[in-house]
Design a protein around this motif. Structure first.
Motif, PDB file in Angstrom:
ATOM      1  N   ALA A   1       0.864  -1.372  -0.049  1.00 38.07           N
ATOM      2  CA  ALA A   1       0.191   0.055  -0.135  1.00 38.07           C
ATOM      3  C   ALA A   1       0.773   1.182   0.017  1.00 38.07           C
ATOM      4  O   ALA A   1       0.706   2.226  -0.490  1.00 38.07           O
ATOM      5  CB  ALA A   1      -0.960  -0.132   1.053  1.00 38.07           C
ATOM      6  N   PRO A   2       1.803   1.265   1.107  1.00 34.77           N
ATOM      7  CA  PRO A   2       2.776   2.771   1.036  1.00 34.77           C
ATOM      8  C   PRO A   2       3.404   2.990  -0.582  1.00 34.77           C
ATOM      9  O   PRO A   2       2.893   4.197  -0.942  1.00 34.77           O
ATOM     10  CB  PRO A   2       3.809   2.386   1.965  1.00 34.77           C
ATOM     11  N   LEU A   3       3.654   2.033  -1.191  1.00 33.27           N
ATOM     12  CA  LEU A   3       4.301   2.279  -2.563  1.00 33.27           C
ATOM     13  C   LEU A   3       3.251   2.649  -3.731  1.00 33.27           C
ATOM     14  O   LEU A   3       3.343   3.519  -4.389  1.00 33.27           O
ATOM     15  CB  LEU A   3       5.394   1.048  -3.122  1.00 33.27           C
ATOM     16  N   ALA A   4       2.103   1.730  -3.584  1.00 35.91           N
ATOM     17  CA  ALA A   4       0.947   2.336  -4.271  1.00 35.91           C
ATOM     18  C   ALA A   4       0.499   3.571  -4.167  1.00 35.91           C
ATOM     19  O   ALA A   4       0.262   4.566  -5.151  1.00 35.91           O
ATOM     20  CB  ALA A   4      -0.156   1.527  -3.858  1.00 35.91           C
ATOM     21  N   VAL A   5       0.415   4.127  -3.000  1.00 40.21           N
ATOM     22  CA  VAL A   5       0.185   5.502  -2.808  1.00 40.21           C
ATOM     23  C   VAL A   5       1.017   6.628  -3.288  1.00 40.21           C
ATOM     24  O   VAL A   5       0.593   7.621  -3.983  1.00 40.21           O
ATOM     25  CB  VAL A   5      -0.390   5.709  -1.174  1.00 40.21           C
ATOM     26  N   LEU A   6       2.424   6.194  -3.161  1.00 39.65           N
ATOM     27  CA  LEU A   6       3.563   7.188  -3.628  1.00 39.65           C
ATOM     28  C   LEU A   6       3.276   7.275  -5.114  1.00 39.65           C
ATOM     29  O   LEU A   6       3.377   8.392  -5.879  1.00 39.65           O
ATOM     30  CB  LEU A   6       4.712   6.686  -3.199  1.00 39.65           C
ATOM     31  N   LEU A   7       3.221   6.108  -5.709  1.00 37.14           N
ATOM     32  CA  LEU A   7       3.062   5.892  -7.272  1.00 37.14           C
ATOM     33  C   LEU A   7       1.681   6.849  -7.728  1.00 37.14           C
ATOM     34  O   LEU A   7       1.731   7.096  -9.088  1.00 37.14           O
ATOM     35  CB  LEU A   7       3.032   4.515  -7.716  1.00 37.14           C
ATOM     36  N   CYS A   8       0.753   6.944  -6.947  1.00 34.58           N
ATOM     37  CA  CYS A   8      -0.301   7.580  -7.446  1.00 34.58           C
ATOM     38  C   CYS A   8      -0.403   9.003  -7.056  1.00 34.58           C
ATOM     39  O   CYS A   8      -1.502   9.493  -7.148  1.00 34.58           O
ATOM     40  CB  CYS A   8      -1.680   6.868  -6.731  1.00 34.58           C
ATOM     41  N   SER A   9       0.659   9.566  -6.607  1.00 36.15           N
ATOM     42  CA  SER A   9       0.778  11.006  -6.168  1.00 36.15           C
ATOM     43  C   SER A   9       1.417  11.865  -7.010  1.00 36.15           C
ATOM     44  O   SER A   9       2.038  11.561  -8.164  1.00 36.15           O
ATOM     45  CB  SER A   9       1.479  10.901  -4.863  1.00 36.15           C
ATOM     46  N   ASP A  10       1.552  13.205  -6.755  1.00 32.84           N
ATOM     47  CA  ASP A  10       1.988  14.101  -7.673  1.00 32.84           C
ATOM     48  C   ASP A  10       3.382  14.070  -7.364  1.00 32.84           C
ATOM     49  O   ASP A  10       4.280  14.268  -8.524  1.00 32.84           O
ATOM     50  CB  ASP A  10       1.970  15.355  -7.139  1.00 32.84           C
ATOM     51  N   ALA A  11       4.292  13.447  -6.473  1.00 29.76           N
ATOM     52  CA  ALA A  11       5.383  13.214  -6.120  1.00 29.76           C
ATOM     53  C   ALA A  11       6.125  12.320  -7.330  1.00 29.76           C
ATOM     54  O   ALA A  11       7.128  12.105  -7.468  1.00 29.76           O
ATOM     55  CB  ALA A  11       5.843  12.845  -4.977  1.00 29.76           C
ATOM     56  N   ALA A  12       5.420  11.468  -7.838  1.00 30.14           N
ATOM     57  CA  ALA A  12       5.561  10.341  -8.860  1.00 30.14           C
ATOM     58  C   ALA A  12       5.456  10.830 -10.233  1.00 30.14           C
ATOM     59  O   ALA A  12       5.305   9.965 -11.108  1.00 30.14           O
ATOM     60  CB  ALA A  12       5.021   9.091  -8.506  1.00 30.14           C
TER      61      ALA A  12
END
Ligand SMILES: NC(=O)c1ccc[n+]([C@@H]2O[C@H](COP(=O)([O-])OP(=O)(O)OC[C@H]3O[C@@H](n4cnc5c(N)ncnc54)[C@H](O)[C@@H]3O)[C@@H](O)[C@H]2O)c1
Length: 257
Positions: free
Chosen positions: A228-239
């Motif tokens: 879940a943490p990586l999934a959220v990161l990849l779905c963010s502006d940061a990615a």
């Protein structure tokens, strides 16, 4: 620059398929904790509603949307119900009857078709439904949950792995097409999770869990919360500069180059 990581995808609208249990439920919860409004898709209304209630209890925002992602008309209805999205997580991948664990030579089209429909055709169908809205709004995140069975290859899960590998190929090609529209397309490839029927079997036979865990450098099987943490990161502006990639979340089982 993101300063408040607690709500770093605040204001985004997300859909997670097959989010009534397991990995999808954990991703939906984490997206909501990071501030997204989440549509929780599942075949089963009661599962989707339960996850929405959990998210609501934590102060997050979620609504259920029941649809079989393999059914094209149901996907059209789901799209009408949700409207456009910012974030699509193609997570549903285990058919209700489970995955055939048999040597390929003992399988036939009746075993292959449900796996290909859910792990490839449904990924295409759901992505096709939501992509125009992302292109129009010039922002989108498409994340597909795949498996080391497709990245490395596993005995007795050959067609499941083939369908996952095809979904990874689709994601790489689509990333090349839509990057210029502000849409990123990535995959996370999971190792074996201590979940569902396997968790029950390990409960009955702890030595099975210990034997399986030996293949993992971190010394344990995955928990459904791990991706879940990586999934959220990849779905963010940061990615925004990460696209066309497949990231293993597998305890080091099969490292990427
Ligand atoms: N569990 C593992 O060990 C493992 C390992 C590698 C990859 N994966 C992948 O992770 C993803 C999630 O797996 P999981 O084990 O959490 O799944 P799961 O078996 O817990 O299923 C999650 C939900 O998906 C729903 N679902 C099934 N078919 C659907 C459909 N056609 N339309 C809508 N919803 C549907 C189910 O009702 C269920 O509530 C899948 O893509 C799977 O291939 C899982």
């Amino acid at each position: 620059m993101i300063r408040d990581w607690s709500r770093f995808i605040g204001g985004r609208v997300a859909l997670v398929t097959g989010a009534g249990a397991g990995v999808g439920r954990a991703i939906a919860l984490q997206l909501a904790r990071a501030g997204a409004a989440v549509w929780v898709n599942d075949l089963h209304a009661e599962r989707a509603e339960k996850v929405c209630a959990e998210i609501g209890e934590e102060g997050g925002e979620a609504r259920p949307v029941v649809a079989d992602v393999c059914d094209r008309e149901a996907v059209v209805r789901m799209h009408t119900e949700t409207g456009p999205l910012d974030i699509l997580v193609n997570n549903a991948g285990i058919p209700p009857e489970g995955i055939t664990v048999k040597p390929f030579v003992e399988t036939g089209p009746e075993d292959w078709d449900p796996l290909i429909r859910l792990n490839l055709a449904a990924v295409l169908g759901v992505t096709r439904a939501y992509l125009p809205g992302m292109i129009e709004r010039r922002w989108g995140r498409i994340l597909t949950v795949t498996s080391d069975a497709g990245r490395r290859g596993e005995r007795k899960q050959v067609v499941y792995g083939a369908a996952k590998a095809a979904a990874m190929g689709f994601s790489r090609g689509l990333a090349a097409e839509v990057g210029r529209h502000g849409v990123t397309v990535n995959c996370i490839a999971l190792g074996t999770m201590r979940h569902g029927a396997l968790a029950e079997a390990i409960e009955r036979h702890p030595e099975l869990g210990a034997r399986l865990a030996r293949a993992y450098p971190v010394g344990r099987l995955g928990e459904v919360e791990d991706p879940a943490p990586l999934a959220v990161l990849l779905c963010s502006d940061a990615a925004s500069w990460i696209t066309g990639q497949v990231y293993p979340v597998d305890g080091g089982y099969f490292p990427a180059l």
